[in-house]
Design a protein around this motif. Structure first.
Motif, PDB file in Angstrom:
ATOM      1  N   LYS A 270       0.838  -1.210   0.000  1.00 19.16           N
ATOM      2  CA  LYS A 270       0.000   0.000   0.000  1.00 19.16           C
ATOM      3  C   LYS A 270       0.869   1.255   0.000  1.00 19.16           C
ATOM      4  O   LYS A 270       0.596   2.221  -0.730  1.00 19.16           O
ATOM      5  CB  LYS A 270      -0.922  -0.007   1.219  1.00 19.16           C
ATOM      6  CG  LYS A 270      -1.900   1.149   1.251  1.00 19.16           C
ATOM      7  CD  LYS A 270      -2.858   1.026   2.435  1.00 19.16           C
ATOM      8  CE  LYS A 270      -3.866   2.168   2.449  1.00 19.16           C
ATOM      9  NZ  LYS A 270      -4.814   2.072   3.587  1.00 19.16           N
TER      10      LYS A 270
ATOM     11  N   GLY B 275       2.646   1.391  -3.428  1.00 21.80           N
ATOM     12  CA  GLY B 275       1.784   1.385  -4.612  1.00 21.80           C
ATOM     13  C   GLY B 275       2.255   0.388  -5.639  1.00 21.80           C
ATOM     14  O   GLY B 275       2.114   0.587  -6.856  1.00 21.80           O
TER      15      GLY B 275
ATOM     16  N   GLN C  93       3.456  -1.923 -10.745  1.00 25.47           N
ATOM     17  CA  GLN C  93       2.695  -0.839 -10.117  1.00 25.47           C
ATOM     18  C   GLN C  93       1.235  -1.246  -9.943  1.00 25.47           C
ATOM     19  O   GLN C  93       0.628  -1.823 -10.843  1.00 25.47           O
ATOM     20  CB  GLN C  93       2.771   0.429 -10.967  1.00 25.47           C
ATOM     21  CG  GLN C  93       2.102   1.633 -10.322  1.00 25.47           C
ATOM     22  CD  GLN C  93       2.374   2.911 -11.091  1.00 25.47           C
ATOM     23  OE1 GLN C  93       2.412   2.921 -12.320  1.00 25.47           O
ATOM     24  NE2 GLN C  93       2.591   4.009 -10.369  1.00 25.47           N
TER      25      GLN C  93
ATOM     26  N   PRO D  82      -2.434  -0.562 -10.187  1.00 25.27           N
ATOM     27  CA  PRO D  82      -3.185   0.435 -10.955  1.00 25.27           C
ATOM     28  C   PRO D  82      -4.083   1.267 -10.054  1.00 25.27           C
ATOM     29  O   PRO D  82      -4.526   0.813  -9.002  1.00 25.27           O
ATOM     30  CB  PRO D  82      -4.006  -0.414 -11.932  1.00 25.27           C
ATOM     31  CG  PRO D  82      -4.073  -1.768 -11.320  1.00 25.27           C
ATOM     32  CD  PRO D  82      -2.814  -1.941 -10.534  1.00 25.27           C
ATOM     33  N   GLU D  83      -4.336   2.473 -10.488  1.00 25.19           N
ATOM     34  CA  GLU D  83      -5.205   3.371  -9.729  1.00 25.19           C
ATOM     35  C   GLU D  83      -6.612   2.795  -9.663  1.00 25.19           C
ATOM     36  O   GLU D  83      -7.143   2.294 -10.658  1.00 25.19           O
ATOM     37  CB  GLU D  83      -5.225   4.745 -10.406  1.00 25.19           C
ATOM     38  CG  GLU D  83      -5.943   5.809  -9.613  1.00 25.19           C
ATOM     39  CD  GLU D  83      -5.853   7.177 -10.279  1.00 25.19           C
ATOM     40  OE1 GLU D  83      -6.721   8.014  -9.995  1.00 25.19           O
ATOM     41  OE2 GLU D  83      -4.912   7.388 -11.075  1.00 25.19           O
TER      42      GLU D  83
ATOM     43  N   VAL E  99     -10.435   2.481  -9.828  1.00 19.52           N
ATOM     44  CA  VAL E  99     -11.452   3.181 -10.607  1.00 19.52           C
ATOM     45  C   VAL E  99     -12.826   2.640 -10.225  1.00 19.52           C
ATOM     46  O   VAL E  99     -12.967   1.476  -9.860  1.00 19.52           O
ATOM     47  CB  VAL E  99     -11.226   3.013 -12.121  1.00 19.52           C
ATOM     48  CG1 VAL E  99      -9.934   3.676 -12.559  1.00 19.52           C
ATOM     49  CG2 VAL E  99     -11.209   1.538 -12.511  1.00 19.52           C
TER      50      VAL E  99
END
Length: 252
Positions: free
Chosen positions: A25, A28, A95, A97-98, A100
């Protein structure tokens, strides 16, 4: 090509932090291990930050990776990063992912309420991928998607279909608002045999914790709750097995 031989190297220390949910966390990012998952990540155009491998692996590898993106490490370092008994010789840092939101509430979804066993969660996601579902939602209390055992069980399926995290109490009303029936799972007289419910193009299936099942507050939000008949002496089915039966039933 960078080479690292010391366990005390700062990069090694940072990589090892990715073995915990807290470390993932904060950074990221997460670790994947082995050729298959790395190939799946490359095929999915995931954001691969670093590829770490032993010299022996590099010499025989057919992976299409630019030399400048590879970091060679000792067998000792690789073994400390890998979480299998017999590592293949390669790990990668990817990474996260953001997050959504679900853009369209349509199609078939499976929602997991506090499912905590990594093998079960990974198997359910892999099965949902195979059955052509639109996505999986990990409710509060469910295991971290990037846990190493979840990753091994998924076999790369998280690269193929969306996996969301969210509050099921907030998301279930959204499915219903968009005309998608929501079915919970429980073993009691209020539930109906899943075989009496016809397959449909859009559905949300809720499965629950290995020991306690779906929580009462979630079951109270569903349109109908289903059960899978048990004909022998077993008390219940494994949640991943139950998911497989229901997932494919609704494919029709």
């Amino acid at each position: 090509m960078e080479k690292i031989a010391s366990m005390k190297n700062q990069k090694v220390k940072q990589w090892k932090k990715l073995q915990t949910a807290k470390g993932r966390k904060e950074a990221g990012a997460y670790l994947i291990e082995g050729t298959h998952l790395l190939k799946e990540a490359i095929k999915a155009d995931a954001n691969i930050l670093e590829v770490v491998m032993t010299e022996a692996f590099h010499e025989q590898s057919d992976l299409q990776i630019a030399e400048g993106d590879i970091i060679l490490v000792s067998q000792e370092i690789l073994a400390s990063l890998a979480q299998t008994e017999t590592p293949q010789g390669v790990v990668a840092i990817v990474q996260i992912p953001e997050a959504v939101p679900i853009l369209e509430y349509r199609g078939k979804y499976i929602l997991l309420d506090q499912v905590q066993d990594p093998g079960n969660v990974g198997t359910i996601i892999r099965t949902a991928d195979a059955a052509g579902y639109a996505g999986v939602i990990l409710g509060e209390g469910s295991v971290d998607l990037y846990n190493d055992k979840v990753l091994r069980s998924m076999q790369g399926s998280h690269f193929h279909l969306p996996v969301y995290r969210g509050d099921l109490q907030e998301m279930i009303p959204e499915f219903k608002k968009n005309g998608i029936p929501v079915y919970g799972t429980e073993l009691n007289e209020a539930a109906v045999d899943y075989r009496t419910v016809s397959p449909t193009d859009a559905v949300a299936l809720v499965l629950g914790n290995e020991g306690n099942g779906v929580s009462g507050k979630i079951l109270a939000l569903t349109d109908q709750n289903l059960y899978i008949p048990i004909f022998g002496e077993a008390e219940s089915l494994n949640v991943a097995v139950a998911a497989g039966i229901l997932l494919y039933h609704f494919v029709g």
